[in-house]
Motif scaffolding. Structure first.
Motif, PDB file in Angstrom:
ATOM      1  N   GLN A  15       0.831  -1.203   0.000  1.00 20.60           N
ATOM      2  CA  GLN A  15       0.000   0.000   0.000  1.00 20.60           C
ATOM      3  C   GLN A  15       0.872   1.262   0.000  1.00 20.60           C
ATOM      4  O   GLN A  15       1.937   1.295   0.611  1.00 20.60           O
ATOM      5  N   ARG A  59       0.128   5.039   1.120  1.00 24.42           N
ATOM      6  CA  ARG A  59      -0.848   5.887   1.802  1.00 24.42           C
ATOM      7  C   ARG A  59      -0.393   7.347   1.696  1.00 24.42           C
ATOM      8  O   ARG A  59       0.541   7.764   2.384  1.00 24.42           O
ATOM      9  N   ILE A  68      -5.375   5.972  -0.455  1.00 21.89           N
ATOM     10  CA  ILE A  68      -4.611   4.719  -0.457  1.00 21.89           C
ATOM     11  C   ILE A  68      -4.488   4.210  -1.882  1.00 21.89           C
ATOM     12  O   ILE A  68      -5.485   4.090  -2.597  1.00 21.89           O
ATOM     13  N   PRO A 100      -3.413   0.877  -3.709  1.00 21.16           N
ATOM     14  CA  PRO A 100      -2.963  -0.522  -3.637  1.00 21.16           C
ATOM     15  C   PRO A 100      -1.836  -0.745  -4.644  1.00 21.16           C
ATOM     16  O   PRO A 100      -1.916  -0.269  -5.781  1.00 21.16           O
TER      17      PRO A 100
END
Length: 404
Positions: free
Chosen positions: A261, A263, A276, A278
């Motif tokens: 991830q 962020r 976020i 992925p």
């Protein structure tokens, strides 16, 4: 006897100051230092007063007499010239405080906290460069539409159409602030639409390629012979389709390789809400390569020339230019391509929009939405990375399935 320039120039300094009268209260004081001061002596309401009119020769005899005549007219109207001068200074001070530049800087201080530092600085820089030199000293209560039009037309004249439109929008925001705070009666910018004063343009949104041209672009990026970090930035942008500013400002404390991830904190996002991303397997591989190049630098993409600064937006743009995509593709273009292809392949609209961080959300929904649908979004991002891998070969193009 009236004064003349010859008489004034011939007047020599004495041990004590003395005066040379010109008539009707206008006198020239000659100081022991040799300085020559214009003064107007008069009486108002039975009291003797004196008003300074400047220093000779900086203030000429002719201009002093003209000013003296104006002051005598005030006296004839029952106005004290000294008090009138004080009032005029106050009015000028108020006008300066309510000048467009002064109000715009107040507005900017109020407005900037809800924006990213980068965006806020850009808006102020544009005001300082394009707006203040033309209309900065104008009082917001006297500002008229023609002055605003002239300002944005000057920007347009150098071909900066988008900046001209943004300048008009910013001017309107400043004027709305002025009206709301009682500094102006109305917002003249509200009467102006960009289409009424700016030439139409054929450009729409950000330049980007069609889907059919994407395989060639990806291959050229992989073969890019410029700085390795620039190539990796382009590869990561294609995989994540984040905004250019979000990409180049990335920090290692935002990256979680184990959880796959990225962020991005709210202060770095356009909509001021955390986001976020992925990370696909391919993105992880690229990040590990970036880690080797950036070393212990907290930034993923540090500037080569400026310590502590990030790579420039233009680094991405100029790399695309070098590869032959001038006016055809921008860093932002990856977002449009991804959105189009993912929508066409049937992926859930909400998942795509959340991944693009398009939706403007309130504080409550933002806290929930930034992590919403992470699992299907993760699958979508992996499918997207796999799709990009395959189309680079132009053969056996993978079919992206819906990830609803």
């Amino acid at each position: 006897m009236k004064l003349t320039d010859s008489i004034i120039k011939a007047a020599k300094a004495k041990e004590k100051a003395y005066s040379l009268p010109d008539g009707q209260g206008l006198v020239l004081f000659v100081q022991p230092s040799g300085a020559k001061w214009w003064r107007f002596r008069y009486r108002f309401n039975g009291k003797g007063k004196m008003l300074s009119l400047g220093i000779y020769p900086d203030v000429s005899l002719a201009s002093t007499r003209k000013k003296h005549s104006e002051l005598r007219e005030l006296l004839a109207q029952g106005i004290d010239p000294s008090l009138h001068r004080q009032e005029q200074k106050q009015l000028k001070s108020i006008a300066a405080a309510n000048s467009f530049e002064s109000v715009a800087r107040d507005w900017w201080d109020y407005w900037k906290d809800a924006r990213t530092e980068r965006h806020a600085k850009y808006v102020l820089r544009r005001l300082e460069t394009d707006v203040f030199p033309v209309m900065g000293m104008k009082s917001v209560n006297e500002l008229a539409a023609p002055v605003i039009v002239m300002t944005i037309k000057r920007i347009e004249s150098r071909g900066a159409m988008d900046i001209a439109k943004r300048a008009l929008n910013t001017i309107s925001q400043v004027m709305r602030y002025a009206v709301a705070h009682g500094m102006a009666e109305r917002n003249p910018a509200a009467d102006i639409k960009p289409s009424d004063v700016l030439k139409p343009t054929n450009k729409s949104n950000y330049a980007r390629l069609d889907e059919k041209d994407l395989p060639e672009l990806l291959s050229k990026i992989d073969a890019y012979d410029g700085q390795p970090l620039t190539r990796l930035a382009l590869q990561l942008m294609a995989l994540t389709f984040v905004r250019t500013g979000e990409l180049i400002g990335a920090k290692w404390n935002e990256i979680d390789l184990d959880r796959k991830q990225w962020r991005i904190p709210a202060e770095r996002m356009k909509m001021r809400t955390s986001h976020i991303v992925p990370l696909s397997d391919q993105a992880i591989v690229i990040l590990k390569q970036i880690q080797i190049l950036s070393g212990d630098n907290p930034l993923l993409f540090p500037s080569e020339r400026r310590d502590g600064k990030t790579m420039s937006n233009n680094t991405i743009l100029f790399a695309l230019y070098r590869m032959g995509y001038h006016s055809r593709m921008t860093g932002h273009g990856f977002r449009g391509i991804a959105s189009t292809i993912l929508h066409e392949r049937g992926y859930n609209h909400d998942h795509i929009e959340l991944q693009l961080a398009h939706a403007k959300r309130n504080a409550v929904s933002a806290a929930y939405d930034h992590a919403k649908y992470l699992e299907p979004r993760g699958r979508m991002m992996q499918d997207w990375a796999d799709y990009l891998d395959v189309i680079k070969t132009r053969t056996n193009v993978i079919s992206l399935n819906s990830a609803n």
